[in-house]
Design an enzyme around this catalytic site. Structure first.
Site, PDB file in Angstrom:
ATOM      1  N   ARG A 197      37.822  12.977  64.423  1.00 55.16           N
ATOM      2  CA  ARG A 197      38.242  11.748  63.759  1.00 55.16           C
ATOM      3  C   ARG A 197      37.217  10.656  64.065  1.00 55.16           C
ATOM      4  NH1 ARG A 197      42.675  13.996  66.447  1.00 55.16           N
ATOM      5  NH2 ARG A 197      44.373  14.708  65.076  1.00 55.16           N
ATOM      6  N   LYS A 221      44.596  12.167  69.750  1.00 60.63           N
ATOM      7  CA  LYS A 221      45.872  11.464  69.690  1.00 60.63           C
ATOM      8  C   LYS A 221      46.725  11.823  70.900  1.00 60.63           C
ATOM      9  CE  LYS A 221      46.177  10.944  64.672  1.00 60.63           C
ATOM     10  NZ  LYS A 221      46.997  11.220  63.457  1.00 60.63           N
ATOM     11  N   HIS A 291      36.926  10.741  57.240  1.00 57.13           N
ATOM     12  CA  HIS A 291      37.984  11.737  57.132  1.00 57.13           C
ATOM     13  C   HIS A 291      37.631  12.781  56.078  1.00 57.13           C
ATOM     14  CE1 HIS A 291      41.720  12.344  59.233  1.00 57.13           C
ATOM     15  NE2 HIS A 291      42.298  12.776  58.130  1.00 57.13           N
ATOM     16  N   ARG A 294      35.644  15.245  57.815  1.00 57.49           N
ATOM     17  CA  ARG A 294      36.544  16.071  58.632  1.00 57.49           C
ATOM     18  C   ARG A 294      37.202  17.148  57.759  1.00 57.49           C
ATOM     19  NH1 ARG A 294      39.843  15.977  63.356  1.00 57.49           N
ATOM     20  NH2 ARG A 294      42.090  16.177  63.002  1.00 57.49           N
ATOM     21  N   HIS A 317      44.863  19.300  66.072  1.00 54.99           N
ATOM     22  CA  HIS A 317      46.194  19.208  65.472  1.00 54.99           C
ATOM     23  C   HIS A 317      47.238  19.732  66.449  1.00 54.99           C
ATOM     24  CE1 HIS A 317      44.472  19.345  61.105  1.00 54.99           C
ATOM     25  NE2 HIS A 317      44.540  18.122  61.580  1.00 54.99           N
ATOM     26  N   TYR A 326      44.375  23.170  54.776  1.00 57.69           N
ATOM     27  CA  TYR A 326      43.007  23.547  54.431  1.00 57.69           C
ATOM     28  C   TYR A 326      42.937  24.949  53.834  1.00 57.69           C
ATOM     29  CZ  TYR A 326      41.971  19.374  57.038  1.00 57.69           C
ATOM     30  OH  TYR A 326      41.948  18.072  57.456  1.00 57.69           O
TER      31      TYR A 326
END
Length: 345
Positions: A197, A221, A291, A294, A317, A326
């Protein structure tokens, strides 16, 4: 409390003291206990202040008056004012999170938000670049010619000598200008090579790069740490940046930041987005963001045969469901190619 916009701050201050304190305590819980980012806390606070402002207008005098009908009324009002399905889904999630926390904290007699339904957000497939487009984008800064001085008209060495040595301030400015394309190149290479990110890329420190193993240490995150490999082109860009670029921009505000802005501070994600967009426009690509790089990295990994679990780990993730989109992208690209090429499609 996180720093919301001016309108949210005004509504927050206008709330009854009990509700205002609940907002602040919930924000502190998200930040200190749940370890949410400042951006996430700000989004939750904005939604919550809007909800409680609506509750007060409906006659709620304290938090115990908050019930499911108030939550539904708030969402309905958001819908009538044109909020998108994605926004409604996020706001409903904010209300449920607050309700659950307030119930656990003894501020609500029941978790009234548990039964709150929200419209399912329409999840569009992300736009991805082709491999050749991604290559053109990340190589764009390397194709920039270095600045050269204007031709001189002086004829003799004596006349040329005073001009040969540029003033220190101008020399420093020229060096910094030449460093910026090196910074841009390493930013683009890392974004595409690792799929991180933009906030993660800008948060990298020099010590997070393991040159011997070609791996970067990323804090994603929730403060989750992961190791992400990168390739030879990114290594070359890193070497050039650390040897010739970063020393030209480093200053008192730099600290250990790997990527620096033009004034020496840590590169800001907003600036990084502008850099990506500008280079994409310069090479004639569709509007592209970090993004988007990404998305492209993840799609190209899967199309190249990478395991879905491995891509999940690389992207950071927490759920495999986030990565599975994806696979849909790859199938859609395959289907489009089939329709275009097969005579009986």
């Amino acid at each position: 409390m996180s720093r919301p916009d001016r309108g949210t701050r005004a509504m927050h201050q206008a709330l009854p003291p009990e509700l205002r304190d609940a907002v602040d305590d919930f924000a502190a819980h998200l930040s200190r206990v749940r370890n949410r980012s400042a951006h996430t806390v700000r989004a939750y606070v904005t939604d919550l202040v809007s909800l409680l402002d609506h509750a007060v207008r409906m006659g709620c005098v304290d938090l115990a008056d908050l019930d499911l009908s108030v939550l539904r009324s708030w969402l309905a009002r958001q819908r009538t004012t044109g909020a998108a399905r994605t926004s409604l889904a996020r706001r409903a999630a904010s209300a449920r999170a607050f309700s659950a926390w307030a119930h656990r904290a003894g501020l609500l007699p029941a978790d009234v938000g548990a039964a709150l339904a929200s419209p399912r957000a329409h999840r569009e497939l992300p736009t991805v670049l082709r491999a050749d487009q991604a290559a053109a984008l990340v190589e764009a800064p390397a194709r920039q010619a270095p600045r050269t001085p204007a031709p001189r008209s002086a004829e003799t060495p004596a006349e040329q000598a005073p001009l040969a040595a540029a003033p220190p301030a101008r020399a420093a400015e020229d060096t910094a200008t030449e460093a910026v394309p090196l910074r841009d190149r390493v930013l683009l290479e890392l974004l595409y090579a690792t799929g991180v990110r933009v906030s993660e890329a800008c948060g990298l420190d020099v010590g997070d790069v393991d040159h011997s193993r070609r791996v970067i240490r990323v804090f994603g995150k929730g403060g989750r740490e992961r190791a992400v490999p990168y390739g030879v082109p990114a290594q070359r860009a890193l070497d050039d940046w650390l040897r010739r670029g970063r020393p030209a921009l480093v200053g008192a505000r730099s600290g250990d930041a790997l990527l620096l802005g033009a004034k020496g501070g840590r590169l800001n994600p907003t600036t990084a987005r502008q850099i990506v967009g500008a280079y994409a426009e310069a090479v004639g690509l569709p509007r592209t963001s970090p993004h988007g790089l990404r998305h492209s990295a993840a799609t190209h990994l899967l199309e190249g045969g990478a395991d879905l679990r491995a891509v999940q780990e690389l992207l950071g993730h927490s759920s495999l469901a986030s990565t599975q989109i994806y696979t849909h992208v790859s199938v859609e690209r395959l289907r489009a190619a089939y329709r275009q090429a097969h005579p009986r499609a």
